[in-house]
Design an enzyme around this catalytic site. Sequence first.
Site, PDB file in Angstrom:
ATOM      1  N   ASP A  37      -6.000  43.387 -18.447  1.00 28.31           N
ATOM      2  CA  ASP A  37      -6.673  44.654 -18.145  1.00 28.31           C
ATOM      3  C   ASP A  37      -7.875  44.864 -19.052  1.00 28.31           C
ATOM      4  OD1 ASP A  37      -5.112  45.894 -16.016  1.00 28.31           O
ATOM      5  OD2 ASP A  37      -3.467  45.826 -17.467  1.00 28.31           O
ATOM      6  N   HIS A  68      -8.462  42.085 -14.352  1.00 25.18           N
ATOM      7  CA  HIS A  68      -8.729  43.374 -13.702  1.00 25.18           C
ATOM      8  C   HIS A  68      -9.827  44.078 -14.491  1.00 25.18           C
ATOM      9  CE1 HIS A  68      -6.781  47.543 -12.592  1.00 25.18           C
ATOM     10  NE2 HIS A  68      -8.008  47.423 -12.125  1.00 25.18           N
TER      11      HIS A  68
HETATM   12  C1  DX5 Z   1      -3.588  50.472 -15.761  1.00 25.21           C
HETATM   13  C2  DX5 Z   1      -3.651  48.960 -15.744  1.00 25.21           C
HETATM   14  C3  DX5 Z   1      -2.338  48.360 -15.466  1.00 25.21           C
HETATM   15  C4  DX5 Z   1      -1.303  48.655 -16.524  1.00 25.21           C
HETATM   16  C5  DX5 Z   1       0.026  48.740 -15.874  1.00 25.21           C
HETATM   17  O1  DX5 Z   1      -4.836  50.998 -15.797  1.00 25.21           O
HETATM   18  O2  DX5 Z   1      -4.543  48.500 -14.735  1.00 25.21           O
HETATM   19  O3  DX5 Z   1      -2.399  46.951 -15.205  1.00 25.21           O
HETATM   20  O4  DX5 Z   1      -1.268  47.697 -17.547  1.00 25.21           O
HETATM   21  O5  DX5 Z   1       0.963  49.217 -16.787  1.00 25.21           O
HETATM   22  P1  DX5 Z   1       2.404  49.742 -16.326  1.00 25.21           P
HETATM   23  O6  DX5 Z   1       3.035  48.666 -15.507  1.00 25.21           O
HETATM   24  O7  DX5 Z   1       3.091  50.039 -17.605  1.00 25.21           O
HETATM   25  O8  DX5 Z   1       2.125  50.970 -15.499  1.00 25.21           O
HETATM   26 ZN    ZN Z   2      -4.370  46.296 -14.155  1.00 24.52          ZN
END
Ligand code: DX5
Ligand code: ZN
Length: 221
Positions: A37, A68
Amino acid sequence: MRRTCVIAPSILSADFTRLGEQIAEAESAGADWLHVDVMDGHFVPNLTMGPFVVEACRRATKLPLDVHLMIEAPERFLEAFAKAGASSLIVHVETCPDITGTLKTIKSFGCKAGVTLNPATPASDIEHTLILADQVLVMTVHPGYSGQEFMPEVLSKVAEIRRRLDEIHSSAWLEVDGGISAANIYRVREAGADAFVAANSIFHHPDGIAAGIRSLREHLK
Ligand code: DX5
Ligand code: ZN
């Protein structure tokens, strides 16, 4: 027949003092991709990692790196992330005035091209990209932080995008990201998703990373 589902642990909830070890643990527990991320403090309120971390992950695992990009003007950094070893680059439609051009640029760097959209963005905003996309990522929380509550109201959008992908015979992955846990993964799959990002429910599972991955997979059945 539906293909097997992908589990993509997001390192956002990993212990960064032991990142290599934690990635190795996720890989040997059967993770399919590793989700990274990238946040810029502008498009989202949080600030995280860049190509340098992707490059370190690339040395730590053979898993595909699913990157991402929650950043403004992502085209500035596509080449750097591709060179760092990203396997797929996912851009937000909200940040790309020429999303078709951006997806084509990603492919020209040899990466899979993914498009994503925030909970408030309608599916119609990405309609024209579906034919090009290798992955469509539906945000099931407002992007910015791990550990947020899954937004069930987004499920109808997952189903709508699944219908559109099937209509055009696309083999793109339909990925979901945010608040995915053993309690909701089955429902999200039923709506049509086949790739699942999870940070907290894997890296903060009380019995460890492998147990987190196993539990998500068991609840897919
Ligand atoms: C949020 C990120 C996600 C995050 C998900 O903005 O894009 O990929 O890491 O975290 P969880 O699974 O804890 O919601
Ligand atoms: Zn993400």
